[in-house]
Write an enzyme that holds these catalytic residues in place. Sequence first.
Site, PDB file in Angstrom:
ATOM      1  N   LEU A 198       0.848  -1.190   0.000  1.00 25.20           N
ATOM      2  CA  LEU A 198       0.000   0.000   0.000  1.00 25.20           C
ATOM      3  C   LEU A 198       0.887   1.244   0.000  1.00 25.20           C
ATOM      4  CD1 LEU A 198      -2.638  -1.004   2.726  1.00 25.20           C
ATOM      5  CD2 LEU A 198      -2.973  -1.011   0.248  1.00 25.20           C
ATOM      6  N   HIS A 199       0.621   2.167  -0.945  1.00 25.39           N
ATOM      7  CA  HIS A 199       1.398   3.406  -0.949  1.00 25.39           C
ATOM      8  C   HIS A 199       0.641   4.594  -1.534  1.00 25.39           C
ATOM      9  CE1 HIS A 199       1.934   2.219  -5.143  1.00 25.39           C
ATOM     10  NE2 HIS A 199       2.269   3.471  -5.405  1.00 25.39           N
ATOM     11  N   ARG A 200      -0.548   4.384  -2.114  1.00 27.28           N
ATOM     12  CA  ARG A 200      -1.295   5.489  -2.729  1.00 27.28           C
ATOM     13  C   ARG A 200      -1.709   6.504  -1.663  1.00 27.28           C
ATOM     14  NH1 ARG A 200      -1.007   5.607  -8.362  1.00 27.28           N
ATOM     15  NH2 ARG A 200      -0.776   3.461  -9.052  1.00 27.28           N
ATOM     16  N   ARG A 233       6.582   5.723   1.960  1.00 29.49           N
ATOM     17  CA  ARG A 233       5.533   6.745   1.972  1.00 29.49           C
ATOM     18  C   ARG A 233       4.528   6.529   3.086  1.00 29.49           C
ATOM     19  NH1 ARG A 233       3.325  10.568  -1.215  1.00 29.49           N
ATOM     20  NH2 ARG A 233       1.179  11.031  -0.678  1.00 29.49           N
TER      21      ARG A 233
END
Length: 353
Positions: A198-200, A233
């Site tokens: 997950l990084h959005r 992130r």
Amino acid sequence: MIAHVLGARPNFVKAAPVIAAHNREQRLIHTGQHYDERMSEVFFRELGLPEPDVNLGVGSGSHAAQTAAIMVALEKEFIERSPELVMVYGDVNSTIAAALVAAKLHIPVAHVEAGLRSFDMTMPEEVNRRLVDQLSNLLFVTSPEAVGHLAAEGVDVDRVHFVGNPMIDTLLAHLDSFDTEAVRAVHGLPERYIVATLHRPANVDDPQVAAGLVKRLHEIADLADVVMPVHPRGRRVLTEAGLDDHPRVTLLEPLGYVDFVAVVRGAVAAVTDSGGVQEETTILGVPCLTLRPNTERPITITHGTNRLVTPDGLVSAVEQVLASPAGEHEVPPLWDGKAGPRIARITEDWLNG
């Protein structure tokens, strides 16, 4: 001379087969948009890439600050080197910065992975890819629907070329290197696990949203072990939400290309918001659950193993995957490992014309 502008790890994976297929003089420009110590000599050796000729070292920053810094550095580079073509990849800030600078210096632009659309203008990547396509002289698309998107936006069909997916070239070329057993032993991974990435911004920037996703991941971990290489992130927000508080959640540092794909290859399912993982799982035959309301890669749904899920529907989707083995799926057209040579041939013909 062809100047390849690369700014993030996925760009290098896409560029490797394109660069390998060209015989013309080439220059690799790494903007340094994403600093990653794993993008070291080993990474370039894995992909068969020469080291970048220059690293602009731009680093992180707001979208405006980062894009502006890349533009200033690239303008100097392009004026000094006078490339006959600037080739850009994907949809990151380096991509739009290079296209803008080249267009204003009257240098032709080629866009690899053109025509992808999520139709979600809240995504910075969607803004980048739409603008780059309008500025490009050569548009190389990875899937048939991208041709229609470009036509609908008024792009001259003579500029558009359906060539397949160079990221898949890299995947297929290294298939024998993705040793799941070896990477499982090195990192102490369980035999059966779900891999999560997950990084959005929509998933990891808001602490409340991130906490909700952590709750879902813990519920998944009640069903099967979860292995998660944690993107820088989202690390702070996700760990503050208690991501690693579950005994069956294993957090890893970001992995190199070969190790990461090996982890994905060995998973019973992938939970992700990454575009690249949607494509890789399509070829590897791993069920993929994409935590997004849309995807710019719908061919991974129609021809692959991917499906879109909401956070509320995630656990039940995982239950379904665990209850039924992965079925047969089609390989998307031209995802055959030969996109790089197609791009090189078309580029050479265009430059020589």
